[in-house]
Design a protein around this motif. Structure first.
Motif, short mmCIF file in Angstrom:
data_model
loop_
_atom_site.label_atom_id
_atom_site.label_comp_id
_atom_site.label_asym_id
_atom_site.label_seq_id
_atom_site.Cartn_x
_atom_site.Cartn_y
_atom_site.Cartn_z
N ILE A 170 0.96 -1.34 -0.01
CA ILE A 170 0.04 -0.07 0.14
C ILE A 170 0.84 1.42 -0.22
CG2 ILE A 170 -1.69 1.37 1.26
CD1 ILE A 170 -2.42 -1.33 2.52
N ASP A 171 0.69 2.19 -0.89
CA ASP A 171 1.36 3.37 -0.99
C ASP A 171 0.28 4.46 -0.88
OD1 ASP A 171 3.03 5.51 -1.48
OD2 ASP A 171 3.32 5.19 -3.49
N GLN A 172 0.43 5.13 0.40
CA GLN A 172 -0.58 5.98 0.71
C GLN A 172 -0.10 7.45 0.41
OE1 GLN A 172 -1.25 5.84 5.04
NE2 GLN A 172 -2.81 7.63 5.00
N HIS A 173 -1.29 8.23 -0.29
CA HIS A 173 -1.21 9.57 -0.74
C HIS A 173 -2.43 10.01 0.00
CE1 HIS A 173 2.02 8.69 -3.77
NE2 HIS A 173 1.31 7.64 -4.00
N GLN A 186 -5.61 9.21 -2.47
CA GLN A 186 -5.73 7.69 -3.13
C GLN A 186 -4.63 7.04 -2.47
OE1 GLN A 186 -5.43 8.31 -6.97
NE2 GLN A 186 -3.22 7.64 -7.10
N LEU A 187 -4.92 5.74 -2.31
CA LEU A 187 -3.87 4.39 -1.92
C LEU A 187 -3.79 3.67 -3.12
CD1 LEU A 187 -5.92 2.84 1.03
CD2 LEU A 187 -4.23 4.75 1.15
N LEU A 192 2.85 -0.99 4.51
CA LEU A 192 2.37 0.35 3.92
C LEU A 192 3.58 1.53 3.79
CD1 LEU A 192 0.25 2.61 4.16
CD2 LEU A 192 0.45 2.63 6.65
N ILE A 205 -12.56 3.01 1.25
CA ILE A 205 -11.50 1.79 1.75
C ILE A 205 -12.06 0.79 2.28
CG2 ILE A 205 -9.89 1.56 3.63
CD1 ILE A 205 -9.18 4.40 3.18
N THR A 262 -9.29 7.58 -0.72
CA THR A 262 -8.99 7.39 0.83
C THR A 262 -10.37 7.84 1.54
OG1 THR A 262 -8.26 9.64 0.78
CG2 THR A 262 -6.54 7.91 0.74
N GLU A 274 4.09 5.33 3.47
CA GLU A 274 3.42 6.89 3.53
C GLU A 274 4.25 7.92 3.15
OE1 GLU A 274 1.77 7.53 7.47
OE2 GLU A 274 3.01 6.33 8.25
#
Length: 61
Positions: A6-9, A12-13, A59, A37, A32, A61
């Motif tokens: 998971i690359d969290q922005h 959006q993920l 994850l 989710i 997000t 972030e």
């Protein structure tokens, strides 16, 4: 065992579900917003059940 990256922005993920061989089983971008989710993780749970396994999430972030 499946692996979920998971690359969290902010909005959006970016997610990628892979099997033990590294093959991509699912790749998508998820909003997000909490409802989106939860909807994604419901789908993910079903997908993991099809492969008789659980997953480990990583994850960034």
């Amino acid at each position: 065992m499946l692996f979920l990256g998971i690359d969290q922005h902010a909005r959006q993920l970016t997610v990628s579900l892979r099997d033990q061989q590294g093959d991509v089983l699912l790749a998508r971008q998820v909003s997000t917003r909490p409802g989106k989710i939860l909807q994604f993780f419901d789908h993910l749970t079903q997908r993991c059940a099809e492969h008789n396994g659980s997953f480990i999430a990583v994850l960034e972030e």
